[in-house]
Design an enzyme around this catalytic site. Sequence first.
Site, mmCIF file in Angstrom:
data_model
loop_
_atom_site.group_PDB
_atom_site.id
_atom_site.type_symbol
_atom_site.label_atom_id
_atom_site.label_comp_id
_atom_site.label_asym_id
_atom_site.label_seq_id
_atom_site.Cartn_x
_atom_site.Cartn_y
_atom_site.Cartn_z
ATOM 1 N N GLU A 18 10.041 16.299 -4.291
ATOM 2 C CA GLU A 18 10.594 14.981 -4.049
ATOM 3 C C GLU A 18 10.211 14.133 -5.248
ATOM 4 O O GLU A 18 10.897 13.609 -6.129
ATOM 5 C CB GLU A 18 10.269 14.478 -2.701
ATOM 6 C CG GLU A 18 10.622 12.989 -2.589
ATOM 7 C CD GLU A 18 9.879 12.288 -1.268
ATOM 8 O OE1 GLU A 18 10.033 13.102 -0.253
ATOM 9 O OE2 GLU A 18 9.404 11.266 -1.525
ATOM 10 N N GLY A 44 9.728 11.543 2.315
ATOM 11 C CA GLY A 44 10.261 12.753 2.521
ATOM 12 C C GLY A 44 9.165 13.741 3.270
ATOM 13 O O GLY A 44 9.201 14.939 3.102
ATOM 14 N N GLY A 59 2.894 15.026 -2.905
ATOM 15 C CA GLY A 59 3.271 13.615 -2.274
ATOM 16 C C GLY A 59 2.845 12.387 -3.227
ATOM 17 O O GLY A 59 2.301 12.844 -4.251
ATOM 18 N N GLY A 81 -0.203 9.343 -3.925
ATOM 19 C CA GLY A 81 -1.278 8.948 -3.812
ATOM 20 C C GLY A 81 -2.398 9.646 -4.526
ATOM 21 O O GLY A 81 -2.244 10.463 -5.437
HETATM 22 N N1 COA Z 1 -7.277 2.268 9.856
HETATM 23 C C1 COA Z 1 -7.681 1.415 8.840
HETATM 24 N N2 COA Z 1 -7.286 1.436 7.579
HETATM 25 C C2 COA Z 1 -6.930 2.554 7.081
HETATM 26 C C3 COA Z 1 -6.597 3.811 7.973
HETATM 27 C C4 COA Z 1 -6.711 3.430 9.277
HETATM 28 N N3 COA Z 1 -6.505 4.685 10.356
HETATM 29 N N4 COA Z 1 -6.188 4.527 7.263
HETATM 30 C C5 COA Z 1 -6.139 4.314 5.900
HETATM 31 N N5 COA Z 1 -6.724 3.076 5.900
HETATM 32 C C6 COA Z 1 -6.760 2.200 4.600
HETATM 33 C C7 COA Z 1 -7.830 3.204 3.678
HETATM 34 O O1 COA Z 1 -9.119 3.219 3.791
HETATM 35 C C8 COA Z 1 -7.166 2.475 2.243
HETATM 36 O O2 COA Z 1 -7.832 1.170 2.113
HETATM 37 P P1 COA Z 1 -8.557 0.759 0.688
HETATM 38 O O3 COA Z 1 -7.209 0.606 -0.040
HETATM 39 O O4 COA Z 1 -9.255 -0.262 1.039
HETATM 40 O O5 COA Z 1 -9.445 2.014 0.067
HETATM 41 C C9 COA Z 1 -5.848 2.039 2.679
HETATM 42 O O6 COA Z 1 -5.820 1.849 3.969
HETATM 43 C C10 COA Z 1 -4.826 3.239 2.138
HETATM 44 O O7 COA Z 1 -4.903 4.253 2.738
HETATM 45 P P2 COA Z 1 -4.913 5.773 1.813
HETATM 46 O O8 COA Z 1 -5.252 6.875 2.557
HETATM 47 O O9 COA Z 1 -5.882 5.466 0.407
HETATM 48 O O10 COA Z 1 -3.509 5.734 1.406
HETATM 49 P P3 COA Z 1 -2.748 6.444 0.177
HETATM 50 O O11 COA Z 1 -2.481 5.336 -0.941
HETATM 51 O O12 COA Z 1 -3.530 7.609 -0.349
HETATM 52 O O13 COA Z 1 -1.477 6.770 1.012
HETATM 53 C C11 COA Z 1 -0.155 7.377 2.704
HETATM 54 C C12 COA Z 1 -1.560 7.579 1.879
HETATM 55 C C13 COA Z 1 -0.336 8.495 4.102
HETATM 56 C C14 COA Z 1 0.120 6.074 3.273
HETATM 57 C C15 COA Z 1 0.965 7.963 1.906
HETATM 58 O O14 COA Z 1 0.738 9.572 1.306
HETATM 59 C C16 COA Z 1 2.280 7.826 2.450
HETATM 60 O O15 COA Z 1 2.772 6.737 2.405
HETATM 61 N N6 COA Z 1 3.014 8.954 2.830
HETATM 62 C C17 COA Z 1 4.000 8.953 3.670
HETATM 63 C C18 COA Z 1 5.353 9.327 2.964
HETATM 64 C C19 COA Z 1 5.064 10.767 2.275
HETATM 65 O O16 COA Z 1 4.045 11.551 2.673
HETATM 66 N N7 COA Z 1 6.026 11.295 1.506
HETATM 67 C C20 COA Z 1 6.020 12.372 0.879
HETATM 68 C C21 COA Z 1 6.567 12.521 -0.437
HETATM 69 S S1 COA Z 1 6.034 11.345 -1.864
#
Ligand code: COA
Length: 453
Positions: free
Chosen positions: A259, A357, A236, A238
Amino acid sequence: MNPMQRKSLQMVDHVAAYRDRLMSAAEAVGLVASGAKVAMALGAGAPPAILQALAERARSGGGLHDVRLYYMLSTAVAARTVLAADLNDILRPVSIFHSGVERALDAERLKAQAPAVDFIPAAFQHVPRLLCEHVGVDTLIATVSPMDADGWFSLGTNADYAHAVTRSGAKLILEVNRHMPFVRGECLVHVSQVAALVEHDAPLLELPQAERTETDDRIGAIIAGLIDDGACLQMGIGALPDAVCERLAGHRHLGIHTEMMTSGLARLVASGVVDNSRKRMHAGKTIYTFALGDGFLYDFLRTSPDVEAHPVEYVNDPAVIARNDGVVSVNATVQIDLHGACNSEHIRGRQFSATGGQLDFVRGAYASKGGRSILACHSTAAGGKISRIVPVLEGPVTTPRTDTHIVVTEYGWADLKGKTLAERAHALIGLAHPDFREGLERDAVAAGVIGRR
Ligand code: COA
């Protein structure tokens, strides 16, 4: 006429067809009518010159109104042009996967007590049907590779939903960019189908490398330990999936059916860790639906004959995913509740990204023989102040508890399949940061999920 003569005559036809359709970006966006429903290619596929011209036309006061832009994962190029806040009433954004662009627009709208950017919840595998059948988009703006001798362009980095729109009868307004790799697969568009061609050679948009922390590396090492030699991978978006790729350097005979094609995955193919030799379907080939990463990834796509791009309704179909054995999907999540349900798209009550996805691959991986899906997150957020293992999700359920398989934090991993609610709660509390475990236990007791110790 001999075959050589026929071929060269066809070539002349294609070149003539190309020339007939070639115009300036300003002329091309003149084909976008008021009231149009426009699909905009995602990520690196968004066409910069066309976006710029469309924004200029909208801003010129030339009478364009009520245009809707449908898209996923918009980038800074769109933010500077068609998604600029002052144009939102003329070119109305309808996002199916938010990026920082919509998050910034939403933050401003919140201050002004205006409604958030329009958002359509959808699994990525269904987006083509949603756009073509339910929404009825009538125009596509996208970037393509230069044309080949038979009159075909490649959608290159972006087969995803763009491919279905090219087959729907929509008006195709395409930007030909020599930097867009001519990738094979089911991702080709013929010059005869196209309404307008704009030539513009701009380096493809590169995704900045996600900053990696020690926690990412710990989680990456745990996940790499859950992946066997010969597995077929989906990774995925990130920092976490990138950290996993780095830890796979010692693996052998991995395959890719994903994906998103990432820079980390491209490096695994280039180093020989991925050879796709154990795949039952598309053996020997790396399969993706969209690619977004750095220059290395784009060079890799340009020079690798064993890589194919296919439409998302195919790549993300769980039944297709399951046709390979040993599929392992690795995705990140935002929060996991004590039953194992995951919110992977809302943060602090607002849309942060989308389902994408995730559920497609969670289901496809589990349906594959010996397959598993892995959902991972840091145990805390906000500098350790917030637990990401929670009694109740603060957002929508991206992956339901019935589908969640293996979950990972820096404190380890748990396989939730076959576990009772009480066993799940105990396992998940064990993955939470120690500072939050007592509180979570109290919540689980209060909810009647576990007994008091
Ligand atoms: N409450 C408050 N803040 C939160 C939080 C929560 N529960 N969870 C995360 N955050 C903050 C993090 O600390 C981070 O902050 P920072 O940028 O200041 O460090 C920010 O929000 C982003 O979180 P992070 O876990 O680093 O996000 P990421 O960029 O690694 O993305 C998803 C993670 C889950 C959002 C991303 O993988 C996604 O959109 N997934 C859904 C779609 C998917 O999985 N598709 C699959 C194929 S591509």
